[in-house]
Write an enzyme that holds these catalytic residues in place. Sequence first.
Site, PDB file in Angstrom:
ATOM      1  N   HIS A   1       0.647  -1.218   0.138  1.00  0.00           N
ATOM      2  CA  HIS A   1       0.046   0.186  -0.153  1.00  0.00           C
ATOM      3  C   HIS A   1       0.873   1.416   0.075  1.00  0.00           C
ATOM      4  CE1 HIS A   1      -3.521   2.502   1.620  1.00  0.00           C
ATOM      5  NE2 HIS A   1      -2.252   3.145   1.894  1.00  0.00           N
ATOM      6  N   GLU A   2       1.597   1.282   1.133  1.00  0.00           N
ATOM      7  CA  GLU A   2       2.458   2.556   1.012  1.00  0.00           C
ATOM      8  C   GLU A   2       3.618   2.656  -0.080  1.00  0.00           C
ATOM      9  OE1 GLU A   2       1.773   4.702   2.954  1.00  0.00           O
ATOM     10  OE2 GLU A   2       0.630   3.221   4.413  1.00  0.00           O
TER      11      GLU A   2
ATOM     12  N   HIS B   1       1.703   4.458  -2.838  1.00  0.00           N
ATOM     13  CA  HIS B   1       1.644   6.033  -2.805  1.00  0.00           C
ATOM     14  C   HIS B   1       3.291   6.476  -3.333  1.00  0.00           C
ATOM     15  CE1 HIS B   1      -1.613   6.896  -0.087  1.00  0.00           C
ATOM     16  NE2 HIS B   1      -1.154   5.990   0.655  1.00  0.00           N
TER      17      HIS B   1
ATOM     18  N   HIS C   1       2.916   6.494  -6.964  1.00  0.00           N
ATOM     19  CA  HIS C   1       2.178   7.799  -7.374  1.00  0.00           C
ATOM     20  C   HIS C   1       3.181   8.747  -7.508  1.00  0.00           C
ATOM     21  CE1 HIS C   1      -1.786  10.011  -6.689  1.00  0.00           C
ATOM     22  NE2 HIS C   1      -1.271  10.366  -7.763  1.00  0.00           N
TER      23      HIS C   1
END
Length: 699
Positions: A486-487, A490, A493
């Site tokens: 998940h991190e 980011h 992104h």
Amino acid sequence: MTTTTQPSPTADAPADSSTNPLLLQWTGAFGGIPPLDMVSVEDFKPALEAAMAEEIAEVERIANDPAPLTFENTLAALERTGRTLDRVTTAYGIWSSTLNTSDFQPIEREMAPMLAAHSDRITQNAALFSRIDAVYASPAKATLTPEQQRLAWLYQTNFVRAGARLDDAAKTRLSAINQRLAALYTSFSQNVLADETDQMVVLNSEAELAGLPRSLRDGAAAAARAKGMQTGWVISNTRSSVDPFLTYSDNRELREKVWRMFVSRGDNPGANNNNAVITEILALRAERAKLLGYATHAHWRLENTMAKTPERAVELLEAVWRPASGRVAEEVRDMQALALSEGQNITIEPWDYRYYAEKVRKQRYDLDQNEVKPYLQLERLREGMFWVAGELFGFDFSPVTVPVYHPDVRVWEVTDRQSGRHIGLWYFDPYARAGKRSGAWMNSYRRQERFDDDVTTIVSNNSNFVMGAPGAPVLISWDDATTLFHEFGHALHGLSSNVNYPSLSGTAVPRDYVEFPSQLLEHWLTTPQVLQRFALHHETGQPIPQSLVDRIERASKFNQGFATTEYLSSAIIDMRMHLAGDRPIDPDVFERETLAELGMPRELVMRHRTPQFLHVFGGDGYSAGYYSYLWSDVLTADAYQAFVEAGGLYDPGVAARLRQHIFSIGNTVDPADAYRAFRGRDPEIEALMRKRGFGAVAP
Ligand SMILES: [Zn+2]
């Protein structure tokens, strides 16, 4: 602009950079590297003061520029301001979140209100706002590029939302509110950190360890030694320590003791109690919203999100609440039956939920988390993430040696596989330590931009894994592996950003959209390509058996009643508290009454009770915004289906659309339009309900 911090190495030399390392330009390779090994906490205050003064001077020059106003001499010029402050606040943010020790805390308490006042000085500058407003309203705006028009819209709305149109008296009051809130957020966070640091449950005998797996015992022993104890085991008051204990400990009394400690963070009598802090925060937020012309804080916060109104967010939360809490009743029935069959004539209490859920999981899906863990080596999974980034984004990662703020931190250079072009740096700070806030997060040390020079990004991932014995691999749980991906989502992104202006760069998107890229990336962990190559047994090197993967897959909807309800209850309390207007709120009473009215199942507790709800009271960021995770998950589940429909998660066509319309555009396009460009239609909620195993949408 520091209202949206955007570090960069390209600014003019600051006035006095001779002695304070925080004020130095970032020099060296990769477009400059932060000299994080040279920071002393006593440098923060003078550096912040000098950098704030520099930015005010820069902004004044723009506000008073005698030349006819243009996009270039107003908005592009503003994008160049505050560079020194961006660099200083980057280091300040690192210390605040990962090295928040007793010598730093007084500095943070002093500087937080000053930084809030500084930000208001800029947004309340009338001459500056009239220029921004004029650029925004000018017919010449139509000749700007779409990205420039979006930037004009962003500045105009941000300034109006921050009070630029208020009269002088209201501006003065607003700034006083913001400064007081900044101080209260600091107190709130430091109080939670104090309870997490100071409180623990000490275990003194082997008998008290009954049920705990080896890794948890070792971690608890290491925690005791770190506290200076020669013998014994320590269960720390943090989620990474408490959740596994509640899952495995056979000792019901100890489970209750540990559970009570954890859910009481910030709610204990004494100096660290957060209830009065919350009451004051809510009152000030309500007053601020009124001053700014909004019905409530929630209306103000949601205006520039994808949801746009609290009503739309609440509608989603309530649609999922009924099936989720209904599922809890089924889960409790199963656990109750299992307890009885083991001869335990008990009523399931909140400290029993994780323990019996784990037993049901084992019984029904033949899935034991401890069977999975030996295959989940932190470093192997990190390599797995790099591999995914190569497949989807064409990124390569290679380790580099650059200055860091702690010996645990490691850094990789990211390059484009095809061209070899430098993309950015990825900092990785994986382990728990004193002074580091709990949980996992990504942040950006420098944003990608291109409007003057080509500036590459620097991002970091942070988590709280418990370090094992020296040389031993760190084994993590399936949930933690999911969070790791998940991190990293980011981070990707941020790394994929390909825009001109830093205020629109990378993860600077609306809060209820920012979790979409990160949640989506979680799905690649579960692909056979990753599991077969990177989920390798730490002793045998064998890949995780397919039968075990199948069982993980079959169990993926298990316990979703619990997970969704503990989340939703927090999200609903957050929203209702910020929709309540300016009546005084006793958080304890409000929480109890709202949960009763909702029909909160008595067998579980909010994921974050209000006195420890850092998302909401540690800053403005996620206030009236905890719903964002569910909002984003609607997009995530629907986008995942786009891959499924195309034949799989490595489909190059969908991956290219994902890069083009989602990961690379930052905030240059309205998120709803961007999603439509990716998917060919608006998101639909059905995929989310299926993902969580809730069947059809509630009427
Ligand atoms: Zn996230």
